[in-house]
Design a protein around this motif. Structure first.
Motif, mmCIF file in Angstrom:
data_model
loop_
_atom_site.group_PDB
_atom_site.id
_atom_site.type_symbol
_atom_site.label_atom_id
_atom_site.label_comp_id
_atom_site.label_asym_id
_atom_site.label_seq_id
_atom_site.Cartn_x
_atom_site.Cartn_y
_atom_site.Cartn_z
ATOM 1 N N ARG A 1 0.835 -1.212 0.000
ATOM 2 C CA ARG A 1 0.000 0.000 0.000
ATOM 3 C C ARG A 1 0.863 1.254 0.000
ATOM 4 O O ARG A 1 0.540 2.247 -0.661
ATOM 5 N N ASN A 2 1.973 1.217 0.717
ATOM 6 C CA ASN A 2 2.894 2.347 0.731
ATOM 7 C C ASN A 2 3.495 2.566 -0.661
ATOM 8 O O ASN A 2 3.662 3.707 -1.096
ATOM 9 N N GLU A 3 3.823 1.494 -1.350
ATOM 10 C CA GLU A 3 4.355 1.611 -2.708
ATOM 11 C C GLU A 3 3.326 2.241 -3.650
ATOM 12 O O GLU A 3 3.679 3.036 -4.517
ATOM 13 N N VAL A 4 2.065 1.892 -3.481
ATOM 14 C CA VAL A 4 1.010 2.503 -4.301
ATOM 15 C C VAL A 4 0.966 4.005 -4.044
ATOM 16 O O VAL A 4 0.893 4.809 -4.976
ATOM 17 N N ARG A 5 1.036 4.398 -2.763
ATOM 18 C CA ARG A 5 1.030 5.831 -2.430
ATOM 19 C C ARG A 5 2.233 6.543 -3.035
ATOM 20 O O ARG A 5 2.124 7.645 -3.566
ATOM 21 N N GLN A 6 3.412 5.919 -2.945
ATOM 22 C CA GLN A 6 4.616 6.535 -3.504
ATOM 23 C C GLN A 6 4.533 6.647 -5.027
ATOM 24 O O GLN A 6 4.919 7.675 -5.598
ATOM 25 N N ALA A 7 4.044 5.615 -5.676
ATOM 26 C CA ALA A 7 3.896 5.664 -7.137
ATOM 27 C C ALA A 7 2.909 6.753 -7.540
ATOM 28 O O ALA A 7 3.141 7.488 -8.504
ATOM 29 N N ASP A 8 1.812 6.880 -6.792
ATOM 30 C CA ASP A 8 0.838 7.940 -7.069
ATOM 31 C C ASP A 8 1.466 9.320 -6.889
ATOM 32 O O ASP A 8 1.245 10.218 -7.702
ATOM 33 N N ALA A 9 2.242 9.484 -5.829
ATOM 34 C CA ALA A 9 2.876 10.784 -5.571
ATOM 35 C C ALA A 9 3.858 11.133 -6.683
ATOM 36 O O ALA A 9 3.880 12.275 -7.176
ATOM 37 N N LYS A 10 4.663 10.163 -7.093
ATOM 38 C CA LYS A 10 5.629 10.410 -8.171
ATOM 39 C C LYS A 10 4.914 10.757 -9.467
ATOM 40 O O LYS A 10 5.280 11.707 -10.161
ATOM 41 N N ALA A 11 3.906 9.983 -9.798
ATOM 42 C CA ALA A 11 3.173 10.227 -11.040
ATOM 43 C C ALA A 11 2.474 11.580 -11.010
ATOM 44 O O ALA A 11 2.482 12.306 -12.008
ATOM 45 N N SER A 12 1.900 11.948 -9.875
ATOM 46 C CA SER A 12 1.213 13.238 -9.766
ATOM 47 C C SER A 12 2.187 14.394 -9.936
ATOM 48 O O SER A 12 1.887 15.374 -10.640
#
Length: 173
Positions: free
Chosen positions: A23-34
């Protein structure tokens, strides 16, 4: 000594850590993509302003420079599209599951409300199955998001090379 089974506290602790990491990786990927999407929007705006005027440094684009420039614009647009897909919420499963399993919100709304209580009770009888399912699904989401971010970065690099080459070709030509 026996190895831990799916109902052991060790299994649940380990699986819980894996799920939290995914779940943390999903949040990090979302932050990077955003963040990349915001920056790409600004850069693409600058590129499009040059594209719409058809001039670079006050000079009209040569044919060769125009082809390179448009190829760069297409690559940048594809990169923005990939970033858009990366930040797009994932609401569907990537793999089929049994009808009774309830592992995340999508499973709740996938079947009629009247069957939810029975499905929840059946899921609770085998909690490790739900936990394993969540780890798999969330990990697939994270992997997909990171793949889209990597592809977008590759496209942005390609766009930068093409647009820079167009600038040089236009200066020389």
């Amino acid at each position: 000594m026996t190895s831990p089974g799916p109902d052991s506290p060790e299994f649940h602790a380990y699986a819980g850590r894996l799920l939290a990491d995914a779940r943390n990786e999903v949040r990090q990927a979302d932050a990077k993509a955003s963040l990349l999407l915001a920056g790409a929007g600004v850069a693409l705006g600058a590129v499009l302003s040059t594209t719409l005027t058809g001039r670079m440094h006050g000079r009209p684009l040569t044919d060769a420079a125009a082809w390179l420039w448009w190829a760069g614009v297409c690559a940048a647009t594809a990169g923005v599209t990939f970033l858009g897909w990366a930040v797009c919420p994932r609401t569907r499963r990537t793999t089929p599951t049994t009808a009774h399993l309830v592992s995340y919100f999508g499973d709740v709304v996938a079947r009629p409300k009247e069957a939810l209580e029975e499905r929840l009770l059946r899921t609770l009888r085998t909690p490790s199955v739900s936990l394993v399912d969540q780890i798999y699904e969330v990990s697939r989401i994270a992997a997909t998001k990171y793949t889209l971010v990597r592809r977008a970065l590759l496209l942005f690099g390609t766009a930068a090379v093409l647009c820079a080459t167009a600038l040089l070709v236009n200066l020389v030509g």
